[in-house]
Design an enzyme around this catalytic site. Structure first.
Site: not given
Ligand code: NOJ
Length: 557
Positions: A98, A199, A256, A325-326
């Site tokens: 990541d 990310d 992402e 995970h979000d």
């Molecule tokens: C996206 C990530 O998936 C998330 O977990 C993170 O808090 C934010 N970007 C900031 O890096």
């Protein structure tokens, strides 16, 4: 189009903090992942995406990096990482990291220097501005709530942070910043990693002059941020990054990509563009987060996913996912964990997994886990959760209402330790886990589900094996069926005699599938999530609540 290795692959996302702890400190670690590689090989996945493993003060569980070239102490050492990488490669699995490059930790030496004085050479590595009328430089709000600016008393200026205040944004306009990031990426590629999940890639460019903008309302990460998301010119940064790091290497990249729609996707992942392998789009995420109380709208889901399928067929490549995970668990968002836990988890799995693209599985998704059932607000560990809880308290919401909201929408709901067996804490740790074990660890763990042929886990394993066996599931055209159904999500992959039909009843009520173009008979049944009585060629099928079936639809009629 020549098939690439990552198009054949299935990705498994590991949240290392919660995967497997081997030293009893309650936090997962790299030796823990190593210890579970055989499980991942048994499942059949090809690529491991490791959420951040770098040194970090953990304000955002590793998404706040203080040293890109060191391993987080709780996770182990660089030697542990090298062992893990070699062991994964020995099993034919690849590993992607990541890559968090929109921001660093405020403890990163670059930022420590940058904040030390206005004339420090690293000052312009971050985004510093004078205040406006005694307040922040503009009206931007953090994606994680509150102002996107933090005042620094020592130098009397403000720095930008789109996420927590301990995640200052790098200034990508500065060529020295870009060069440092590129060098770091090359360093990791040279150690043998197979690619990156990048990310927040769509946020790295900010609009010149940082103008005020209407701030989005509602759940974070759901709306448009016109001046710091997908700002014109961002692809120049991507092109430069690819040229400087990935060109000539056979790596996989997945960005992402909040804010990119299917129309713009080809620019990012088009086969002839040479940019990213694929992106994680947000539109079906927003379908949920714009109305988190609502039941799944099958028509809307089909509209969204269908557009992505059509937009990229033969031109680019999709990443397919339901969880990460979000996000809260898909079982709780769209399934029915009370009445049809196994059927709803397997029907949702079948629906997305056999589309065109690279499927992603987030740890625990393959067990059909529902959201963690936290007993109190004190259980929530995520800093974004803390901000939201404070905001809801300030608005006068009752503690019960806040707990209810967080149990449905908080990010911790999908971050609980992986349940491996029915031992204490699901076999995740011999110590006290950093986040309470899942309430269903005793009945939905890996050991039990491996032994049960009808489990959600074995259904995922069968989906992976099916995708591997049937080349038409990799590149075959996606065509929707039952297009007016509000319950059934159905499609075929491929054409003519090389066609596979996927039918999923995504509702708790029986539904009827009718199709005239071809017949389906049980001799061609490839997979189902429940018993199917033998039947001859049919154009009409009745599907039980949350029933999913996959047939070879070769029979013309
Ligand atoms: C996206 C990530 O998936 C998330 O977990 C993170 O808090 C934010 N970007 C900031 O890096």
């Amino acid at each position: 189009m020549k098939s690439r290795w990552w198009q054949q692959a299935v990705v498994y996302q590991i949240y290392p903090r919660s995967f497997m702890d081997t030293d009893g400190d309650g936090v997962g670690d790299l030796p823990g992942i190593l210890a579970r590689l055989d499980y991942l090989a048994w499942l059949g996945v090809d690529v491991l995406w490791l959420c951040p493993i770098y040194r970090s003060p953990n304000d955002d569980n590793g998404y706040d990096i203080s040293d890109y070239c060191a391993i987080m102490a709780e996770f182990g050492t660089m030697a542990d990482f090298e062992r893990l990488l070699a062991a994964a490669h020995r099993r034919g699995m690849r590993v992607i990291l990541d890559l968090v490059i929109n921001h660093t930790s405020d403890e990163h030496p670059w930022f420590v220097e940058s904040r030390s004085s206005r004339d420090n050479p690293k000052r312009d590595w971050y985004i510093w501005r004078d205040g406006r009328n005694g307040g922040p430089p503009n009206n931007w709000e953090s994606i994680f709530r509150g102002p996107a600016w933090e005042h620094d008393a020592a130098t009397d200026q403000w720095y930008l942070h789109l996420f927590t205040r301990r995640q200052p944004d790098l200034d990508w306009e500065n060529p020295a910043v870009r060069a440092a990031i590129h060098a770091m990426m090359r360093w990791w590629l040279d150690t043998g990693v197979d690619g990156f999940r990048i990310d927040a890639i769509t946020h790295i460019r900010k609009a010149p002059g940082l103008p005020d903008m209407p701030n989005p309302q509602g759940l974070a990460q759901v709306a448009a941020y016109p001046y710091h998301m997908n700002v014109a010119g961002i692809l120049d940064y991507v092109d430069e990054l690819i040229r400087a790091t990935l060109a000539g290497r056979d790596a996989m990249t997945v960005g992402e990509a909040n804010g990119i729609g299917p129309d713009a996707a080809e620019e990012w992942v088009g086969a002839t563009r040479g940019r990213l392998s694929m992106i994680l789009q947000f539109e079906h995420w927003h379908l949920w987060s714009n109305a988190p109380q609502a039941a799944l709208d099958v028509m809307a889901l089909r509209r969204i996913l269908g557009r992505w399928q059509r937009a990229l067929h033969g031109r680019g490549w999709n990443a397919l996912y339901l969880e990460n995970h979000d996000l809260p668990r898909v079982a709780s968002r769209w399934g029915d964990p009370q009445r049809h836990p196994r059927e709803s988890a397997t029907a949702l799995a079948t629906m997305y997994f056999l589309m065109e693209g690279t499927p992603f599985i987030y740890q625990g998704q393959e067990l059909g886990l529902a959201n963690a059932g936290f007993a109190s607000l004190a259980d929530f560990q995520d800093s974004f959760a803390h901000n939201r809880i404070a905001e809801m308290r300030a608005s006068g919401m009752s503690e019960d209402a806040i707990l209810d909201e967080m149990r449905r929408t908080g990010r911790d709901t999908s971050r609980t330790p992986m349940p491996w067996d029915d031992g204490p804490h699901g076999g995740f740790t011999t110590g006290t886990p950093w986040l309470a074990a899942h309430q269903d660890a005793r009945r939905l763990n890996v050991a039990l589900q491996q032994a049960d042929e009808t489990s959600v886990l074995n259904h995922y394993r069968a989906l992976i094996a099916l995708r591997r066996r049937e080349p038409v599931l990799i590149h075959g055209r996606y065509t929707e069926l039952a297009m007016r159904s509000t319950r059934i999500y159905a499609y075929t992959r491929g054409e003519g005699s090389e066609r596979i039909a996927v039918m999923c009843n995504l509702s708790g009520r029986p539904a009827t599938f009718r199709h005239a173009g071809f017949a389906l008979d049980s001799g061609g049944l490839l997979l189902a999530n429940g018993p199917v009585a033998p039947h001859g060629p049919r154009h009409v099928l009745s599907l039980a609540p949350w029933e999913a079936r996959v047939y070879r639809a070769a029979t013309a009629s």
